[in-house]
Design a protein around this motif. Structure first.
Motif, short mmCIF file in Angstrom:
data_model
loop_
_atom_site.label_atom_id
_atom_site.label_comp_id
_atom_site.label_asym_id
_atom_site.label_seq_id
_atom_site.Cartn_x
_atom_site.Cartn_y
_atom_site.Cartn_z
N GLN A 84 0.85 -1.19 0.00
CA GLN A 84 0.00 0.00 0.00
C GLN A 84 0.89 1.24 0.00
OE1 GLN A 84 -3.02 0.02 2.99
NE2 GLN A 84 -4.07 -1.76 2.14
N TYR A 139 -7.26 -1.17 -7.01
CA TYR A 139 -7.29 -0.10 -6.01
C TYR A 139 -8.18 1.05 -6.51
CZ TYR A 139 -2.71 -2.25 -4.85
OH TYR A 139 -1.68 -3.11 -4.55
N TYR A 184 -8.56 5.11 -5.55
CA TYR A 184 -8.00 6.23 -4.82
C TYR A 184 -8.87 7.48 -5.03
CZ TYR A 184 -3.46 3.73 -4.57
OH TYR A 184 -2.44 2.83 -4.33
N LEU A 212 -5.91 6.14 -0.59
CA LEU A 212 -6.52 4.85 -0.87
C LEU A 212 -7.90 4.76 -0.24
CD1 LEU A 212 -6.20 1.95 -2.05
CD2 LEU A 212 -5.34 1.29 0.21
N GLN A 230 -9.09 -1.48 -1.49
CA GLN A 230 -8.22 -2.39 -2.23
C GLN A 230 -8.91 -3.75 -2.31
OE1 GLN A 230 -4.31 -2.96 -0.50
NE2 GLN A 230 -3.85 -4.73 -1.78
#
Lengths: 111, 113
Positions: free
Chosen positions: A98, B33, B35, B45, B48
């Motif tokens: 991440q 993902y 965002y 973020l 996910q």
């Protein structure tokens, strides 16, 4: 909690100059450090990825360095061109991949 | 190889309306993902996915945002109802399972009036 800072927020330099963009992070336990380029209306493009065990990576006129002990990374652009004008973002990656992002440096190269 | 596709590219709505964004990742990419990038900030973020399962949605405002990836391929992100502060670019990215490099789509620019 990881925080990533980029200074300056904007930078304008004449064409042909070499320049350095700065990125700092608060937690040195990173997995890797990445530099991205963002052009208006387009997505993010990965430029360079430095693993935590590496000190630098190079691609063409770009060179990125990483100093985990001081929590800093720099992106060096040699012989800047007007086409280099964009926003440059750095992101620190944890072990789960991440990304924690800086706010970016908007770079303008004046012809 | 086709990149990450997103639609629409731009959307203008009034507050309290609903909106949905679509993302088609690169073929074979298991991780997806979403965002949110507010003007002048780095991406944040929201969620996910790994295949059709959620890995992390800790920063998704679940009272108004929802996302799904039912077949483990394309994904939708919905906002209902939208607020002024939701004005941002919504970026979708994908990566191979366990890979470090994320590939980004062009984003959807949302303006809430």
């Amino acid at each position: 909690k990881q925080e990533v800072t980029q200074i300056p927020a904007a930078l304008s330099v004449p064409e042909g100059e070499n320049l350095v963009l700065n990125c700092s992070f608060t937690d040195s336990a990173i997995y890797n450090l990445q530099w991205f380029r963002q052009d208006p209306g387009k997505g993010l493009t990965s430029l360079l990825l430095i693993q935590s065990s590496q000190r630098e990576q190079t691609s063409g006129r770009l060179n990125a360095s990483l100093d985990k002990s001081s929590g800093r990374s720099t992106l060096y652009i040699a012989a800047s061109q007007p086409g280099d004008s964009a926003t440059y973002l750095c992101a620190a990656s944890s072990s789960n991949y991440q990304l924690i992002w800086g706010a970016g440096t908007k770079l303008i190269i004046k012809p | 190889e086709a990149g990450v596709a997103q639609s629409p590219r731009y959307k203008i709505i009034e507050k309290r309306q609903s909106v949905a964004f679509w993302c088609n990742p690169i073929s074979g990419h298991a991780t997806l993902y979403w965002y949110q990038q507010i003007l002048g900030q780095g991406p944040k973020l929201l969620i996910q996915f790994q295949n059709n399962g959620v890995v992390d949605d800790s920063q998704l405002p679940k009272d108004r945002f929802s996302a799904e990836r039912l077949k483990g391929v394309d994904s939708t992100l919905k906002i209902q109802p939208a607020k002024l502060e939701d004005s941002a670019v919504y970026l979708c990215a994908s990566s191979l399972l366990g890979a470090e490099t994320q590939y980004f789509g062009p984003g959807t620019r949302l303006l809430v009036l």
